[in-house]
Design an enzyme around this catalytic site. Structure first.
Site, PDB file in Angstrom:
ATOM      1  N   ARG A 150      33.231  -5.358  27.872  1.00 18.42           N
ATOM      2  CA  ARG A 150      34.506  -5.281  28.588  1.00 18.42           C
ATOM      3  C   ARG A 150      35.485  -4.480  27.739  1.00 18.42           C
ATOM      4  O   ARG A 150      35.734  -4.821  26.575  1.00 18.42           O
ATOM      5  CB  ARG A 150      35.035  -6.708  28.824  1.00 18.42           C
ATOM      6  CG  ARG A 150      36.392  -6.727  29.422  1.00 18.42           C
ATOM      7  CD  ARG A 150      36.883  -8.117  29.813  1.00 18.42           C
ATOM      8  NE  ARG A 150      38.218  -7.936  30.319  1.00 18.42           N
ATOM      9  CZ  ARG A 150      39.299  -8.557  29.866  1.00 18.42           C
ATOM     10  NH1 ARG A 150      39.218  -9.473  28.932  1.00 18.42           N
ATOM     11  NH2 ARG A 150      40.489  -8.270  30.369  1.00 18.42           N
ATOM     12  N   HIS A 178      45.441  -3.518  30.487  1.00 18.02           N
ATOM     13  CA  HIS A 178      45.512  -4.521  29.413  1.00 18.02           C
ATOM     14  C   HIS A 178      46.770  -4.214  28.607  1.00 18.02           C
ATOM     15  O   HIS A 178      46.705  -3.869  27.430  1.00 18.02           O
ATOM     16  CB  HIS A 178      44.239  -4.494  28.571  1.00 18.02           C
ATOM     17  CG  HIS A 178      43.979  -5.750  27.788  1.00 18.02           C
ATOM     18  ND1 HIS A 178      42.769  -6.414  27.808  1.00 18.02           N
ATOM     19  CD2 HIS A 178      44.763  -6.476  26.956  1.00 18.02           C
ATOM     20  CE1 HIS A 178      42.817  -7.480  27.015  1.00 18.02           C
ATOM     21  NE2 HIS A 178      44.022  -7.536  26.483  1.00 18.02           N
ATOM     22  N   GLU A 231      45.350 -10.949  32.020  1.00 18.22           N
ATOM     23  CA  GLU A 231      46.344 -11.984  31.743  1.00 18.22           C
ATOM     24  C   GLU A 231      47.739 -11.653  32.238  1.00 18.22           C
ATOM     25  O   GLU A 231      48.693 -11.528  31.448  1.00 18.22           O
ATOM     26  CB  GLU A 231      46.370 -12.279  30.240  1.00 18.22           C
ATOM     27  CG  GLU A 231      45.047 -12.797  29.720  1.00 18.22           C
ATOM     28  CD  GLU A 231      45.167 -13.447  28.337  1.00 18.22           C
ATOM     29  OE1 GLU A 231      46.239 -13.370  27.723  1.00 18.22           O
ATOM     30  OE2 GLU A 231      44.170 -14.053  27.905  1.00 18.22           O
ATOM     31  N   ASN A 242      39.847 -16.058  30.957  1.00 17.93           N
ATOM     32  CA  ASN A 242      40.078 -15.940  29.517  1.00 17.93           C
ATOM     33  C   ASN A 242      40.516 -17.325  29.067  1.00 17.93           C
ATOM     34  O   ASN A 242      41.575 -17.794  29.481  1.00 17.93           O
ATOM     35  CB  ASN A 242      41.246 -14.999  29.207  1.00 17.93           C
ATOM     36  CG  ASN A 242      40.930 -13.537  29.443  1.00 17.93           C
ATOM     37  OD1 ASN A 242      39.864 -13.198  29.952  1.00 17.93           O
ATOM     38  ND2 ASN A 242      41.845 -12.666  29.085  1.00 17.93           N
ATOM     39  N   TYR A 247      41.857 -22.456  24.699  1.00 14.18           N
ATOM     40  CA  TYR A 247      42.208 -23.839  24.355  1.00 14.18           C
ATOM     41  C   TYR A 247      42.800 -24.573  25.549  1.00 14.18           C
ATOM     42  O   TYR A 247      42.852 -24.049  26.653  1.00 14.18           O
ATOM     43  CB  TYR A 247      43.177 -23.862  23.164  1.00 14.18           C
ATOM     44  CG  TYR A 247      44.397 -23.022  23.401  1.00 14.18           C
ATOM     45  CD1 TYR A 247      45.477 -23.537  24.101  1.00 14.18           C
ATOM     46  CD2 TYR A 247      44.461 -21.701  22.965  1.00 14.18           C
ATOM     47  CE1 TYR A 247      46.581 -22.761  24.357  1.00 14.18           C
ATOM     48  CE2 TYR A 247      45.567 -20.917  23.215  1.00 14.18           C
ATOM     49  CZ  TYR A 247      46.632 -21.451  23.913  1.00 14.18           C
ATOM     50  OH  TYR A 247      47.721 -20.681  24.171  1.00 14.18           O
ATOM     51  N   GLU A 298      36.985 -13.582  28.337  1.00 17.36           N
ATOM     52  CA  GLU A 298      37.344 -13.707  26.913  1.00 17.36           C
ATOM     53  C   GLU A 298      37.243 -15.148  26.463  1.00 17.36           C
ATOM     54  O   GLU A 298      37.656 -16.061  27.182  1.00 17.36           O
ATOM     55  CB  GLU A 298      38.808 -13.312  26.634  1.00 17.36           C
ATOM     56  CG  GLU A 298      39.112 -11.861  26.665  1.00 17.36           C
ATOM     57  CD  GLU A 298      40.586 -11.573  26.360  1.00 17.36           C
ATOM     58  OE1 GLU A 298      41.237 -12.382  25.665  1.00 17.36           O
ATOM     59  OE2 GLU A 298      41.061 -10.539  26.839  1.00 17.36           O
TER      60      GLU A 298
HETATM   61  C1  FCB Z   1      44.118 -12.709  24.746  1.00 11.51           C
HETATM   62  C2  FCB Z   1      44.344 -11.232  24.977  1.00 11.51           C
HETATM   63  C3  FCB Z   1      43.543 -10.361  24.040  1.00 11.51           C
HETATM   64  C4  FCB Z   1      43.516 -10.914  22.630  1.00 11.51           C
HETATM   65  C5  FCB Z   1      43.132 -12.368  22.613  1.00 11.51           C
HETATM   66  C6  FCB Z   1      43.083 -12.970  21.246  1.00 11.51           C
HETATM   67  O1  FCB Z   1      45.177 -13.433  25.268  1.00 11.51           O
HETATM   68  O2  FCB Z   1      43.986 -10.911  26.292  1.00 11.51           O
HETATM   69  O3  FCB Z   1      44.050  -9.057  24.098  1.00 11.51           O
HETATM   70  O4  FCB Z   1      44.714 -10.673  22.004  1.00 11.51           O
HETATM   71  O5  FCB Z   1      44.037 -13.110  23.409  1.00 11.51           O
END
Ligand code: FCB
Length: 509
Positions: free
Chosen positions: A130, A174, A219, A344, A347, A412
């Protein structure tokens, strides 16, 4: 104390109601959480063992084993080959904007070293990667003529990935908006949605003969909140109204971009990668459960429901159309029947309902009764995010239940551990192995319970520029020496290579 990137949700929930939140308004909950039946044993490296890992787990056939990166975080070459300035180019140069005073001007120099990066992927036996396209490389001012050198770069990259039998999995946005568009109003400006759909069409035409799988946004909640309300990310604005308007324009752009891409490439599979945080009630009380559901809607569904349901989640219903800038037909325009949902997830959060006194003394909590905090039960990574594998399982199952078993891609997940090479040059990052092992075990459990998950993309292939943290947080499966740009596969990268090759998560130590 300024909020770190991962605390954003704490204040984001209140932020919808007042520009000037009292400091610590959504301070972290001190209550401890239930662990949802998790065993919570601590493994040898301190990572929470919530899933049994005494026997190997076979993943579904054709599962995608990948890594994820983003243009600004790795490419460098910020002014090369006709590239325009992005909001991150501008922002990172503002003194004090980046913790370490660094910029992404050179980053990992992947614009020149992409062959080395693909070699790393090969060595890790990946079948998916990706990456994102820098809009200002394609359209330097975000509108008008196409910069052919920018297109050529991504075209070569795509060809090389295919040659290596790695699926190119492309994110259109992004976070690096062309600065010219920001000067014209940025994401709060409705025109940006049309610019985005033009850009989506250009890229689909240029690469869509070879790329089949796309993400429109990365995001959206994070970049709207951090960029337009909190101001800790580009473009660094701090305005409640700009934030709300930006969220709506991004939702319009998601709909418009989806249609543009599908019009150009009807067979393309199109989704978005959403920042998701599993929102757990801090206690068993009905009030906390209700608050956790509300927090889930705000944190995780602000951009998903507009696409899939053509409306904002219930918890946002109190916002007048005027605040978001909603006009006639907009709800239909936001619709995008995404082919997959990108998750993504790093936590969880713990959510409680504010008490009567808190609600009376803060208008915000009266109107929007949630208190969100980070949890402290699991071990912390170097960026201070709690390791909580159960969160990935729970979120995937919740999406599976609530959206009628959609196709899910883990776009992610990963951890910052700043281990450096030892005397023999090895990077022994056992904690990262345990992180991915446990998150993958949680994912495997979700798959066995019926979730349709097609792939897992570890953040990240290489250590890179971690936004406002600069180069201070290392998430890579490969180590980068930023002075020489030398890449070295970490122990975790070797472990991941074996998992990918065998399609099996081996038993834990
Ligand atoms: C996410 C982002 C990515 C990276 C990770 C650690 O929120 O999408 O670009 O910074 O965190």
């Amino acid at each position: 104390m300024p909020l770190t990137r991962r605390q954003f949700v704490q204040s984001a929930l209140g932020a919808g109601l007042a520009a000037a939140l009292p400091a610590g308004f959504f301070s972290a909950c001190s209550v401890s959480s239930k662990t949802a039946g998790a065993s919570s044993a601590i493994g040898s490296s301190g990572v929470q063992r919530q899933f049994a890992d005494s026997s190997p787990i076979v993943f579904p056939k054709n599962f995608f084993w990948g890594t994820a990166t983003a243009a600004y975080q790795i490419e460098g070459a910020w002014k090369e080959d006709g590239k325009g300035e992005s909001i991150w180019d501008r922002f990172a140069h503002i003194p004090g904007a980046i913790k370490t005073g660094e910029t992404g001007d050179t980053a990992c120099d992947s614009y020149h070293r992409w062959r080395e990066d693909i070699a790393l992927m090969r060595a890790m036996n990946l079948n998916s990667h990706r990456f994102s396209i820098a809009w200002p490389r394609i359209q330097p001012t975000g509108a008008g003529p196409v910069n052919s050198k920018g297109v050529d770069y991504y075209s070569r990259l795509v060809d090389a990935l295919l040659e290596a039998k790695i699926r190119p999995f492309v994110t259109l946005y992004h976070w690096d908006l062309p600065q010219t568009l920001e000067d014209a109003g940025g994401w709060p400006n409705r025109d940006t949605a049309s610019r985005f759909s033009d850009y989506a069409e250009i890229v689909a035409r240029a690469l869509g003969d070879r790329v089949s799988d796309w993400m429109l946004f990365n995001e959206p909640f994070a970049f709207c909140y951090l960029g337009y309300l909190e101001g800790t990310h580009a473009p660094g604005r701090k305005s409640l109204l700009d934030f709300l308007r930006a969220t709506h324009v991004v939702n319009l752009a998601q709909g418009a971009g989806f249609r543009a891409l599908k019009a150009a490439r009807p067979l393309a599979r199109v989704g978005s990668a959403f920042s998701m945080i599993s929102c757990e009630p801090a206690t068993d009380s009905e009030a906390d459960k209700l608050a956790a559901d509300r927090a889930h809607e705000i944190t995780n569904l602000w951009f998903l429901d507009p696409a899939l349901k053509g409306r904002y989640p219930e918890s946002l219903a109190f916002l007048p159309d005027l605040a978001l800038g909603i006009k006639a037909n907009d709800l239909d325009e936001m619709r995008a029947s995404l082919d997959f949902i990108g998750v993504n997830l790093y936590y969880r959060s713990l959510v409680s309902a504010p008490g009567t006194v808190e609600r009376i003394s803060h208008t915000q909590e009266w109107l929007f009764p949630v208190k969100v905090g980070s949890a402290n039960q699991g071990p912390k990574t170097d960026i201070n995010w709690e390791v909580w594998p159960q969160a990935l399982h729970d979120m995937v199952m919740r999406i599976t239940r609530d959206y009628n078993r959609p196709v899910i891609e883990i776009t992610e997940s990963g951890c910052a551990y700043n281990d450096s090479p030892d005397a023999s040059g090895e990077i022994r990052d056992a904690r990262r192995i345990e992180y991915h092992r446990q998150y993958l075990a949680g994912l495997a459990r979700a798959i066995s319970e019926g979730a349709d998950v097609r792939g897992y993309h570890a953040w990240s292939l290489i250590d890179n520029f971690e936004w406002a943290e600069g180069f201070g947080q290392r998430f890579g499966l490969a180590y980068v020496d930023f002075k020489t740009q030398k890449r070295t596969i970490k122990e975790s990268g070797k472990w991941y290579a074996k998992v990918a090759a065998e399609n099996v998560l081996p038993a834990g130590a």
